[in-house]
Design an enzyme around this catalytic site. Structure first.
Site, mmCIF file in Angstrom:
data_model
loop_
_atom_site.group_PDB
_atom_site.id
_atom_site.type_symbol
_atom_site.label_atom_id
_atom_site.label_comp_id
_atom_site.label_asym_id
_atom_site.label_seq_id
_atom_site.Cartn_x
_atom_site.Cartn_y
_atom_site.Cartn_z
ATOM 1 N N HIS A 1 0.852 -1.179 0.000
ATOM 2 C CA HIS A 1 0.000 0.000 0.000
ATOM 3 C C HIS A 1 0.895 1.238 0.000
ATOM 4 O O HIS A 1 2.111 1.139 0.200
ATOM 5 C CB HIS A 1 -0.925 0.011 1.227
ATOM 6 C CG HIS A 1 -0.204 -0.046 2.523
ATOM 7 N ND1 HIS A 1 -0.124 -1.178 3.293
ATOM 8 C CD2 HIS A 1 0.492 0.886 3.187
ATOM 9 C CE1 HIS A 1 0.589 -0.931 4.367
ATOM 10 N NE2 HIS A 1 0.986 0.309 4.325
HETATM 11 C C1 T46 Z 1 3.295 0.527 6.830
HETATM 12 C C2 T46 Z 1 3.968 -0.754 7.140
HETATM 13 C C3 T46 Z 1 5.441 -0.563 7.358
HETATM 14 C C4 T46 Z 1 -3.906 -0.436 13.502
HETATM 15 O O1 T46 Z 1 -4.963 -0.688 14.096
HETATM 16 N N1 T46 Z 1 -3.118 0.590 13.925
HETATM 17 C C5 T46 Z 1 -1.941 0.900 13.308
HETATM 18 O O2 T46 Z 1 -1.272 1.848 13.732
HETATM 19 C C6 T46 Z 1 -1.520 0.097 12.187
HETATM 20 C C7 T46 Z 1 -0.215 0.406 11.468
HETATM 21 C C8 T46 Z 1 -2.321 -0.944 11.791
HETATM 22 N N2 T46 Z 1 -3.486 -1.204 12.445
HETATM 23 C C9 T46 Z 1 -4.286 -2.367 12.032
HETATM 24 C C10 T46 Z 1 -4.839 -2.319 10.630
HETATM 25 C C11 T46 Z 1 -4.895 -3.789 10.241
HETATM 26 O O3 T46 Z 1 -6.096 -4.347 10.709
HETATM 27 O O4 T46 Z 1 -3.435 -3.505 12.091
HETATM 28 C C12 T46 Z 1 -3.749 -4.410 11.044
HETATM 29 C C13 T46 Z 1 -2.512 -4.700 10.192
HETATM 30 O O5 T46 Z 1 -2.170 -3.507 9.469
HETATM 31 P P1 T46 Z 1 -1.602 -3.555 7.962
HETATM 32 O O6 T46 Z 1 -2.229 -4.682 7.239
HETATM 33 O O7 T46 Z 1 -1.739 -2.194 7.377
HETATM 34 O O8 T46 Z 1 -0.058 -3.890 8.250
HETATM 35 P P2 T46 Z 1 1.184 -3.894 7.252
HETATM 36 O O9 T46 Z 1 2.265 -4.620 7.937
HETATM 37 O O10 T46 Z 1 0.801 -4.351 5.889
HETATM 38 O O11 T46 Z 1 1.573 -2.335 7.115
HETATM 39 C C14 T46 Z 1 1.995 -1.596 8.258
HETATM 40 C C15 T46 Z 1 1.363 -0.194 8.260
HETATM 41 O O12 T46 Z 1 -0.070 -0.303 8.173
HETATM 42 C C16 T46 Z 1 1.837 0.658 7.125
HETATM 43 O O13 T46 Z 1 1.465 2.007 7.324
HETATM 44 O O14 T46 Z 1 3.876 1.411 6.224
HETATM 45 O O15 T46 Z 1 3.403 -1.472 8.244
#
Ligand code: T46
Length: 134
Positions: free
Chosen positions: A50
């Site tokens: 993303h």
């Molecule tokens: C990025 C990379 C490096 C939250 O509730 N709070 C938060 O602060 C974050 C970051 C995520 N979430 C929730 C949203 C999803 O349900 O945690 C779950 C996993 O998040 P996501 O699928 O977005 O995780 P990654 O590892 O794909 O990405 C994350 C960050 O979202 C993103 O901003 O740059 O780590």
């Protein structure tokens, strides 16, 4: 400008070990509003996929390593985050993917804004279109 912007992070280590300080608007080029970390990521799993419309982040592996791939819609670059003093700045409108997490990887992320799902662009084709018009 290179997509991979490595920040100047110093270790205040001595014979007892390493101590690394991250400070608002000093070695971190924004005011930190949120801190999170990724742990126990399976080695066969890739994360990210993303971009963010406004969010800026700093990412550093404080343990282990992972491969960070960045894409501004035209150029792609990648870097191994493999040291607690190798922190990268990820600017807004950069597509990111994280691959090859080591079993001991702890990826620490400092963010310029609170969590906001509306700031995410999760479709690569939407990202390409938006990046072009920016
Ligand atoms: C990025 C990379 C490096 C939250 O509730 N709070 C938060 O602060 C974050 C970051 C995520 N979430 C929730 C949203 C999803 O349900 O945690 C779950 C996993 O998040 P996501 O699928 O977005 O995780 P990654 O590892 O794909 O990405 C994350 C960050 O979202 C993103 O901003 O740059 O780590």
């Amino acid at each position: 400008m290179s997509l991979i912007e490595i920040l100047d992070i110093e270790s205040r280590g001595d014979e007892r070990g390493q101590l690394i300080a991250l400070e608002n608007n000093k070695n971190i080029p924004f005011a930190i509003k949120r801190v999170y970390y990724l742990t126990q990521t399976r080695e066969d799993v890739a994360r990210g996929f993303h971009a963010h419309k406004e969010l800026m982040q700093v990412a550093v592996c404080i343990s282990g390593r992972c491969l960070m791939k960045l894409d501004d819609g035209v150029n792609q670059e990648e870097v191994w985050l493999d040291s607690p003093v190798k922190a990268i700045l990820i600017r807004k409108m950069i597509w990111r993917e994280m691959h090859h997490f080591s079993p001991d990887c702890v990826l620490l992320v400092l963010a310029s804004e609170l969590y906001d799902e509306q700031d995410y662009i999760r479709s690569y084709s939407d990202f390409k279109l938006l990046a072009k018009s920016n």
